[in-house]
Design an enzyme around this catalytic site. Structure first.
Site, PDB file in Angstrom:
ATOM      1  CD  GLU A  98      21.876  17.698 -11.685  1.00  0.00           C
ATOM      2  OE1 GLU A  98      21.497  18.869 -11.871  1.00  0.00           O
ATOM      3  OE2 GLU A  98      21.912  16.842 -12.575  1.00  0.00           O
ATOM      4  CG  HIS A 101      18.944  13.862  -8.158  1.00  0.00           C
ATOM      5  ND1 HIS A 101      17.975  13.457  -9.047  1.00  0.00           N
ATOM      6  CD2 HIS A 101      20.117  13.785  -8.833  1.00  0.00           C
ATOM      7  CE1 HIS A 101      18.550  13.155 -10.199  1.00  0.00           C
ATOM      8  NE2 HIS A 101      19.855  13.337 -10.096  1.00  0.00           N
ATOM      9  CG  HIS A 121      20.574   8.669 -11.478  1.00  0.00           C
ATOM     10  ND1 HIS A 121      21.787   8.774 -12.115  1.00  0.00           N
ATOM     11  CD2 HIS A 121      20.166   9.944 -11.243  1.00  0.00           C
ATOM     12  CE1 HIS A 121      22.111  10.057 -12.255  1.00  0.00           C
ATOM     13  NE2 HIS A 121      21.148  10.792 -11.725  1.00  0.00           N
ATOM     14  CE1 TYR A 168      -3.410   2.603  -0.040  1.00  0.00           C
ATOM     15  CE2 TYR A 168      -2.778   4.645   1.071  1.00  0.00           C
ATOM     16  CZ  TYR A 168      -2.836   3.261   1.034  1.00  0.00           C
ATOM     17  OH  TYR A 168      -2.312   2.537   2.071  1.00  0.00           O
ATOM     18  CG  HIS A 179      18.655  13.076 -14.752  1.00  0.00           C
ATOM     19  ND1 HIS A 179      19.258  14.302 -14.853  1.00  0.00           N
ATOM     20  CD2 HIS A 179      19.219  12.473 -13.683  1.00  0.00           C
ATOM     21  CE1 HIS A 179      20.170  14.429 -13.909  1.00  0.00           C
ATOM     22  NE2 HIS A 179      20.159  13.329 -13.177  1.00  0.00           N
ATOM     23  CE1 TYR A 192      -5.280   8.802   8.274  1.00  0.00           C
ATOM     24  CE2 TYR A 192      -3.321   7.466   8.070  1.00  0.00           C
ATOM     25  CZ  TYR A 192      -4.694   7.563   8.164  1.00  0.00           C
ATOM     26  OH  TYR A 192      -5.451   6.437   8.153  1.00  0.00           O
TER      27      TYR A 192
HETATM   28 ZN   LIG Z   1      21.258  12.833 -11.509  1.00  0.00          ZN
END
Ligand SMILES: [Zn+2]
Length: 219
Positions: free
Chosen positions: A76, A95, A97, A116, A158, A211
């Site tokens: 990726e 990233h 899963h 929120y 994904h 904040y």
């Molecule tokens: Zn992935």
């Protein structure tokens, strides 16, 4: 290799290990990157966190090239590269899963403004990027487009992507989005969530800005 590069390599390994330990990821899936000068450091493909060392982390240059010796970058890498190129406010991308984010992503649902803390992802909802094959430039484009200026997105069929000014911040956002995904999934079992208004979410987004980056989530 300078001190900053060494420190980033170590932090990338720590984030991969943390994702596994906190249940955000399993096995060799998931990947982490951090900006380094004009290029980026990114986890290699196919190395489980338990076996990952700082030396395994791959330096991808601004030309999309990496050293011939050593491991190949995550499949990726184009998605990470596209995000870092387009967002000067972002220095790190995570990233994974994680289960509940992936459940929603497989059901074709974004996370609506039902709590929120959804605003921690930088908008009133967490968007869903359309499906494209893993590792493709089409997926990279789809994710960049779905994100816009936000800090997280679900990726259809994904998983989840989260970004921030630092690795720790990107990891914190990934964790929070996974938690919100779990809460949303839970509400769907009992009739669905009651949504917050646009006005309220705008107020929360403004409060989060005031904040500051490190205090968000303390309320
Ligand atoms: Zn992935």
């Amino acid at each position: 290799m300078d001190g900053r590069e060494s420190a980033l390599r170590e932090e990338i390994v720590r984030v991969m290990v943390a994702m596994n330990a906190r249940g955000l990821n399993r096995g060799a899936s998931g990947n982490v990157s951090a900006r380094l000068g004009e290029g980026m450091l990114i986890t290699p493909t196919g190395v489980p966190p338990a076996e990952l060392t700082p030396a395994h982390v791959v330096l991808v240059g601004p030309d999309g090239q990496w050293p011939a010796e050593g491991l190949r970058p995550s499949s990726e890498w184009q998605m990470h590269e596209g995000i870092l190129r387009g967002r000067s406010d972002v220095n790190a991308v995570v990233h994974c899963h994680s289960r509940h984010a992936t459940i929603l992503a497989c059901a074709g649902r974004e996370i609506p403004p039902m709590h929120y803390m959804v605003a921690m992802a930088g908008g009133a909802s967490v968007p869903l990027a359309p499906y494209a094959t893993f590792g493709s430039s089409e997926l990279a484009d789809a994710v960049v487009q779905a994100l816009g200026g936000r800090n997280a997105a679900l990726m259809a069929n994904h998983g989840l992507i989260a970004l921030g000014p630092s690795l720790s911040r990107a990891l914190a956002i990934a964790e929070e989005v996974e938690e919100q995904a779990a809460v949303y999934w839970g509400t769907l079992a009992i009739g669905g969530p009651t949504l917050l208004s646009d006005r309220e979410m705008t107020k929360v987004l403004d409060l989060f800005k005031t904040y500051g980056q490190t205090r968000v989530g303390g309320a």
